[in-house]
Design an enzyme around this catalytic site. Structure first.
Site, PDB file in Angstrom:
ATOM      1  N   CYS A  87      17.714  22.115  16.581  1.00 32.51           N
ATOM      2  CA  CYS A  87      19.022  22.602  16.163  1.00 32.51           C
ATOM      3  C   CYS A  87      20.027  21.484  16.340  1.00 32.51           C
ATOM      4  CB  CYS A  87      19.422  23.821  16.993  1.00 32.51           C
ATOM      5  SG  CYS A  87      19.721  23.438  18.721  1.00 32.51           S
TER       6      CYS A  87
ATOM      7  N   ASP B 294      10.758  11.110  17.910  1.00 34.91           N
ATOM      8  CA  ASP B 294      10.448  12.488  17.570  1.00 34.91           C
ATOM      9  C   ASP B 294      10.864  13.410  18.705  1.00 34.91           C
ATOM     10  OD1 ASP B 294       8.376  13.888  15.408  1.00 34.91           O
ATOM     11  OD2 ASP B 294       8.603  14.974  17.301  1.00 34.91           O
TER      12      ASP B 294
ATOM     13  N   HIS C 199       0.460   0.075   9.936  1.00 35.38           N
ATOM     14  CA  HIS C 199       0.719   1.494  10.131  1.00 35.38           C
ATOM     15  C   HIS C 199       1.438   2.060   8.898  1.00 35.38           C
ATOM     16  CE1 HIS C 199       0.859   4.805  13.049  1.00 35.38           C
ATOM     17  NE2 HIS C 199       1.787   5.251  12.235  1.00 35.38           N
TER      18      HIS C 199
ATOM     19  N   LEU D  23       3.868   4.908   7.129  1.00 35.55           N
ATOM     20  CA  LEU D  23       4.954   5.797   7.528  1.00 35.55           C
ATOM     21  C   LEU D  23       5.506   6.488   6.275  1.00 35.55           C
ATOM     22  CD1 LEU D  23       6.451   6.525  10.182  1.00 35.55           C
ATOM     23  CD2 LEU D  23       8.207   4.880   9.518  1.00 35.55           C
ATOM     24  N   LYS D  24       5.808   7.780   6.442  1.00 35.70           N
ATOM     25  CA  LYS D  24       6.262   8.586   5.309  1.00 35.70           C
ATOM     26  C   LYS D  24       7.472   7.957   4.616  1.00 35.70           C
ATOM     27  CE  LYS D  24       7.574  12.566   6.427  1.00 35.70           C
ATOM     28  NZ  LYS D  24       8.052  13.840   6.767  1.00 35.70           N
TER      29      LYS D  24
ATOM     30  N   ASP E 200       7.808   6.716  19.787  1.00 34.18           N
ATOM     31  CA  ASP E 200       6.377   6.826  19.579  1.00 34.18           C
ATOM     32  C   ASP E 200       5.882   5.396  19.342  1.00 34.18           C
ATOM     33  OD1 ASP E 200       3.819   7.156  18.768  1.00 34.18           O
ATOM     34  OD2 ASP E 200       4.231   8.732  17.317  1.00 34.18           O
TER      35      ASP E 200
ATOM     36  N   GLU F  98       0.824  -1.213   0.000  1.00 31.14           N
ATOM     37  CA  GLU F  98       0.000   0.000   0.000  1.00 31.14           C
ATOM     38  C   GLU F  98       0.860   1.265   0.000  1.00 31.14           C
ATOM     39  OE1 GLU F  98      -2.689   0.685   3.311  1.00 31.14           O
ATOM     40  OE2 GLU F  98      -3.304   2.613   2.444  1.00 31.14           O
TER      41      GLU F  98
ATOM     42  N   ASP G  47       9.747   5.192  15.331  1.00 33.54           N
ATOM     43  CA  ASP G  47       9.679   6.628  15.113  1.00 33.54           C
ATOM     44  C   ASP G  47      10.150   7.316  16.392  1.00 33.54           C
ATOM     45  OD1 ASP G  47       9.098   9.219  14.447  1.00 33.54           O
ATOM     46  OD2 ASP G  47       6.919   8.995  14.539  1.00 33.54           O
TER      47      ASP G  47
ATOM     48  N   GLY H 109      12.716  14.874   8.139  1.00 35.13           N
ATOM     49  CA  GLY H 109      12.550  16.139   7.424  1.00 35.13           C
ATOM     50  C   GLY H 109      12.380  17.327   8.344  1.00 35.13           C
TER      51      GLY H 109
HETATM   52 ZN    ZN Z   1      17.788  22.899  19.911  1.00 36.58          ZN
END
Ligand code: ZN
Lengths: 501, 417
Positions: free
Chosen positions: B130, B113, B323, B325-326, B314, B46, B111, B163
């Site tokens: 950063c 994050d 699930h 995922l990009k 996550d 998919e 994942d 990204g």
């Molecule tokens: Zn920072």
């Protein structure tokens, strides 16, 4: 395999492994069974159905236990008690019992249910989960020596960890938390056996960090081997069900089996239908309920479905056909005689003439009592029938309120009907949660527990011994029984006071 | 400078040019498919598209790379996701009988994050990230990468920058592809240590009482202690603010220790995080060696190190086969940055701010075009002339290793005939 009556039915389960221990002198050397081999003997239609029903009763109760969040220990004792009642399976040491007969029944029941439950992914999943739990309960209640014998009879394909490897990972193995907990000594470590398996075979042990993992291999302490057995049981059963599902269309040719199988798979949704006849031993029924007592009984002892029918009848002075049938048969089993029934319905239908009543309703009431037409003794409808048959239309009052009411209506109906019995708004979230999950009989059972708390019914106890509601008459009978017990106790307390005073 | 969000997302024209000229469709196919010729791993897979205006299109599937590229260029999605391999082609889903369409395989994915680190990082907040706070991700990648290789024995791990402020891990080993949801849940529980939300002070509960950590976590502790010093104490100075050191004291189970420290730090708020950690160590050393009290405090200090540095997953992303995922090499719609693969060996050098953006890449391409022959000859691999090159080569090497293994397994299987 299953010989239904005289004709032999051909089923898709014939491919059995070549060497089968089953045909040794005793076909079932062990109490535990992995059900690798289908029953290769003739089974009557009656045995087919009764073995399956008995097992289904157990599995349905296990499922309710999941829904009700019972701890494993609670589940074990409830299931064990139910097994002793409906599906006994004794250890070899119990030499006086009909061991082979019990095991044959266990074997047959399991395979019939496979046929009934392989037909959708959802049913397969639930069946596997419940069967695995039943296996686990039996495993845990099995005689240790017999359990070992069972283990030895099977090849589980676990690699023993040799001394060299054990020594290499000594530090890690000893640091596995479940080992630390038992004050692990080096001497003990030397004695203990470890096996290694792919970690995917023991996901539950991995999940709880109860193993040491290296390169995808789980190093499992012998103490945890039962976990591997359960996993193995599950994997085998899942595979077998998949195969059965693929082969099932061939079975559909036997038209006599299909209704039985349909009926069985529905049992999971609504609990096993109990036959609830007035000959029941509970003593509370058959005692001649008078027409004028019904209103009082309804308020005190009826489940929501019957409360609803009763209230509708009182309010509208009428009930539609399906409602009359559901309520009438319930009252019959409750102990309302034919004469009292006619009096009750006549009085309730107060908007119509005697003539109309006699013409249109009297016959049907007598018919339901087996006094007209085929003169059949119709049993009252079980929860399963109420849940699954004849969905009520908008102007009808039959059915199961837990299933057929809107959420709002159900909540107000529960509060209106049961607040006098201690049911409060704070009980609603739990009930609605269960309803939303589709476990209607569990919701009803929970309402029973809450509204009978003052008779000493505890959460999880159901109608006794943890059994769930599967029949409205069972609900009413147990409710009346509890009241009677309470009154007797109050009386004896009072007598005691008087004597002592 | 921190990455800030572009006020505008990349324009549809930019996106289309990127898909037409730069997106590595073939490399993605090789990676998902494990072979050169499309198998079910590709055709029954998919893909879900997010179109301009946030229209979400699920259950797309493709027979070939060309097929896929054509559709992407027609729909020009802002991004797309990769889902499982199903029992049938996802695009035929509607015509398949119920129950005949179930997920069979998919990469095991994780994942991580930055959002989950918001309560501890001091340099940025919200969507910002950063080089300094990226160090949390660096620590997480180091620990996860070695844990999965060592404990689960998986070899084909692809780390992909999301990204913006996170990272994805895709594991393509055969066993990992075939894991059931229960097994995925188990591996997540095995790895995940940080639990509880904002309102939970103590988020690490991986041991019984003050007994030693399970071996897998003990193994993670050494590198993390190192990160704790550099990142938490020095760079982020997490315990400098009152809020910061109060959070630390919540994790100190010994009342007398925490009361002493509170007094000290209230009196002298200027003490750095390193000094405060030394204060704590000194307090603990005053407790009798080998005593239960001391063991409790030693365990608590290890747990504090884990709480501040251990990977925060996550978990929901990993638990289910289906699930989505990009996909790698998609463009992050907010930053315009490409979701490029990251080499875990060199993750220390990775700087999210230096990841190419879509407009930068197209500019590079235009510039080299001008220098090239005026006839504008056909280039099969336009990306070779942009800074996307090393990243696509990284994916190709990764896919090659997978394909080699499949070939070896097949040959092995053939020999047994
Ligand atoms: Zn920072």
């Amino acid at each position: 395999m299953f010989n239904a009556g005289k004709r032999t039915t051909s089923t898709p389960l014939k491919h059995a492994p070549a060497e089968v221990q089953l045909h040794s002198t005793a076909p079932y050397p062990h109490r535990l069974n992995f059900y690798d081999v289908p029953p290769l003997f003739d089974v009557t239609l009656e045995e087919f159905e009764s073995a399956a029903l008995a097992r289904l009763r157990i599995l349905a109760e296990i499922e309710s236990s999941f829904v009700r969040n019972r701890s494993y220990d609670e589940l074990k004792s409830v299931t064990d008690a139910q097994c002793k009642k409906y599906l006994t399976l004794n250890a070899n040491s119990a030499s006086t019992q009909d061991l082979q007969g019990e095991r044959r029944r266990d074997h047959v029941g399991h395979f019939v249910l496979r046929l009934a439950f392989c037909r959708s992914e959802e049913l397969r999943r639930r069946f596997v989960k419940a069967e695995m739990m039943l296996f686990r309960v039996r495993w845990d209640t099995d005689d240790t020596r017999e359990r070992e014998g069972f283990l030895e009879s099977r090849d589980f394909d676990w690699t023993p960890v040799d001394d060299k490897e054990k020594e290499a990972y000594k530090e890690e193995l000893m640091a596995v938390p479940s080992n630390i907990r038992t004050q692990y000594s080096e001497g003990q470590f030397k004695k203990d056996k470890y096996h290694k398996v792919r970690w995917t075979r023991v996901p539950d042990l991995v999940e709880k960090r109860r193993v040491f993992l290296k390169g995808g291999w789980a190093y499992v302490h012998e103490r945890e081997s039962s976990s591997m057995v359960f996993q193995e049981f599950q994997i085998n059963l899942e595979k077998a069900l998949d195969m059965t599902a693929k082969a099932l269309p061939r079975l559909d040719e036997d038209t006599r089996l299909i209704p039985i199988l349909d009926n069985l798979s529905q049992g999971f949704l609504a609990g096993v239908p109990s036959e609830w006849l007035s000959s029941s031993s509970s003593g509370a029924e058959g005692s001649g309920v008078k027409a004028e007592e019904i209103d009082d009984l309804a308020k005190k002892h009826f489940p929501m479905c019957m409360r609803n029918l009763h209230e509708s009848l009182m309010r509208d002075r009428h009930l539609k056909h399906m409602g009359r049938l559901q309520y009438g048969l319930f009252l019959k089993v409750l102990g309302v005689s034919i004469d009292e029934a006619i009096a009750f319905w006549r009085r309730s239908f107060s908007n119509i003439t005697d003539d109309k009543f006699n013409k249109e309703y009297r016959y049907n009431i007598r018919h339901s009592y087996g006094l007209e037409g085929r003169r059949a003794n119709y049993p009252a409808k079980s929860c399963q029938q109420i849940l699954m048959q004849d969905q009520p239309g908008s102007a009808e009052s039959h059915g199961c309120p837990y299933r057929h009411f809107s959420e709002d209506n159900l909540q107000s109906a529960l509060l209106a009907s049961y607040s006098a019995h201690g049911f409060t708004a704070s009980d609603l979230p739990e009930i609605m949660h269960t309803v939303r999950a589709g476990h209607y009989h569990v919701a009803c059972t929970r309402v029973f527990e809450i509204t009978h708390a003052r008779s000493g019914v505890k959460k999880g106890e159901g109608v006794g011994g943890g059994e769930s509601i599967t029949h409205p008459n069972q609900y009413a009978a147990r409710s009346r029984e509890l009241e009677k017990a309470r009154q007797e106790k109050a009386e004896s307390d009072r007598d005691a006071m008087l004597v002592d005073g | 400078m921190a990455i800030t969000e572009n006020s505008e997302s990349p324009s549809p024209e930019l996106m289309l040019a990127f898909y037409r000229r730069l997106y590595p469709f073939k490399s993605i196919m090789n990676w998902l498919n494990h072979e050169h010729v499309p198998t079910k791993l590709y055709t029954h897979r998919e893909f879900a598209f997010t179109l301009q205006g946030d229209v979400y299109l699920r259950y797309n599937s493709f027979n070939s790379v060309e097929d896929f590229k054509k559709q992407v260029c027609t729909l020009n999605p802002t991004r797309f996701e990769i889902g499982p391999v199903y029992t049938a082609r996802p695009r035929d889903k509607r015509t398949i009988r119920p129950g005949g369409f179930t997920p069979l395989q998919r990469e095991l994915v994780f994942d991580i994050d930055m959002t989950d680190y918001d309560s501890i990082r001091t340099c940025c907040s919200d969507a910002g990230i950063c080089k300094r706070c990226w160090a949390f991700i660096t620590a997480a990648v180091k620990v996860m990468d070695s844990a999965i290789r060592d404990q689960f024995g998986y070899k084909h791990l692809l780390w992909v920058y999301s990204g913006r402020r996170g990272i994805h891990l895709w594991i393509s080993d055969k066993e990992a592809m075939e894991l059931t949801d229960d097994q995925r849940k188990a591996i997540v529980s095995w790895i995940a240590v940080i639990t509880g939300g904002k309102d939970t002070h103590k988020k690490v509960n991986a041991r019984t009482g003050s007994r030693p950590l399970p071996p897998s976590l003990q193994m993670a502790l050494d590198p993390l202690a190192h990160y704790f010093g550099d990142l938490i104490l020095n760079d982020q100075d997490c315990f400098a603010s009152q809020e910061g050191w109060e959070a630390l004291l919540h994790l100190v189970p010994d009342r007398s220790v925490s009361e002493n420290l509170e007094k000290l730090w209230t009196k002298d708020p200027s003490r750095s995080s390193t000094q405060k950690w030394d204060d704590l160590k000194r307090e603990v050393k005053r407790i009798e060696k080998g005593s239960a009290q001391r063991l409790v405090m030693q365990a608590a200090m290890e747990d504090i190190i884990l709480q501040y540095t251990y990977p925060r997953l996550d978990a929901e992303v990993s638990k289910h086969r289906n699930h989505l995922l990009k996909a790698p090499f998609c463009v992050h719609p907010k930053t315009g940055r490409i979701c490029v693969p990251v080499d875990p060996e060199h993750i220390d050098e990775f700087d999210p701010e230096r990841v190419p953006t879509v407009d930068q890449l197209l500019k590079e391409l235009d510039e080299t075009m001008v220098q090239d022959s005026p006839e504008n000859e056909e280039h099969h691999f336009d990306w070779e002339r942009t800074s996307l090159k090393p990243y696509i080569e990284m994916l190709d090497r990764h896919a090659m290793a997978l394909m080699d293994e499949v070939r070896r397994t097949k040959r092995g299987a053939d020999m047994t005939w």
